[in-house]
Design a protein around this motif. Sequence first.
Motif, PDB file in Angstrom:
ATOM      1  N   ASP A  98      75.922   6.965  45.496  1.00  0.00           N
ATOM      2  CA  ASP A  98      77.049   6.681  46.390  1.00  0.00           C
ATOM      3  C   ASP A  98      77.288   7.916  47.250  1.00  0.00           C
ATOM      4  O   ASP A  98      77.434   9.014  46.723  1.00  0.00           O
ATOM      5  CB  ASP A  98      78.275   6.358  45.532  1.00  0.00           C
ATOM      6  CG  ASP A  98      79.511   5.975  46.330  1.00  0.00           C
ATOM      7  OD1 ASP A  98      80.456   5.445  45.714  1.00  0.00           O
ATOM      8  OD2 ASP A  98      79.545   6.208  47.551  1.00  0.00           O
ATOM      9  N   LYS A  99      77.358   7.760  48.557  1.00  0.00           N
ATOM     10  CA  LYS A  99      77.516   8.916  49.441  1.00  0.00           C
ATOM     11  C   LYS A  99      78.932   9.469  49.419  1.00  0.00           C
ATOM     12  O   LYS A  99      79.164  10.603  49.840  1.00  0.00           O
ATOM     13  CB  LYS A  99      77.150   8.555  50.873  1.00  0.00           C
ATOM     14  CG  LYS A  99      78.137   7.628  51.566  1.00  0.00           C
ATOM     15  CD  LYS A  99      77.733   7.377  53.009  1.00  0.00           C
ATOM     16  CE  LYS A  99      78.746   6.471  53.698  1.00  0.00           C
ATOM     17  NZ  LYS A  99      78.351   6.198  55.109  1.00  0.00           N
ATOM     18  N   ASP A 114      74.423   4.088  48.820  1.00  0.00           N
ATOM     19  CA  ASP A 114      73.938   4.411  50.148  1.00  0.00           C
ATOM     20  C   ASP A 114      72.541   5.035  50.160  1.00  0.00           C
ATOM     21  O   ASP A 114      71.820   4.920  51.145  1.00  0.00           O
ATOM     22  CB  ASP A 114      74.919   5.396  50.811  1.00  0.00           C
ATOM     23  CG  ASP A 114      76.341   4.859  50.773  1.00  0.00           C
ATOM     24  OD1 ASP A 114      77.124   5.317  49.919  1.00  0.00           O
ATOM     25  OD2 ASP A 114      76.640   3.954  51.576  1.00  0.00           O
TER      26      ASP A 114
END
Length: 126
Positions: A98-99, A114
């Motif tokens: 997850d960014k 992401d």
Amino acid sequence: VQLQASGGGLVQAGGSLRLSCAASGRTFSNSNMGWFRQAPGKEREFVAAVSWGGGIKYYADSVKGRFTITRDNAKNTVSLQMNSLKPEDTAVYYCAADKNPRRTVVARSPNGYDYWGQGTQVTVSS
């Protein structure tokens, strides 16, 4: 930014494998991480996820009690220990990140991630 998954292979039913995912290009110590898998002709499905701090873990019902997700933030890695493997576990396994830093909700959908690794093949023979 790159995620490199490794550790896949061919194993007999009942055996074990340990998948590893190494991140490079940035630190993921503040990112939730997940493992997904995709079998031929099927959609990508959730396997396991761990929060950025490691305190929250989720598993798909199909792997609960057999798989364990862990992370080592100092090494920027996340691992998936898979025990008591079954032929239905055969798939390409992907790690994902997850960014968004320190997100409180740990996603169990591919849409919540992401960055993706290239995948590693796991084949379980009967």
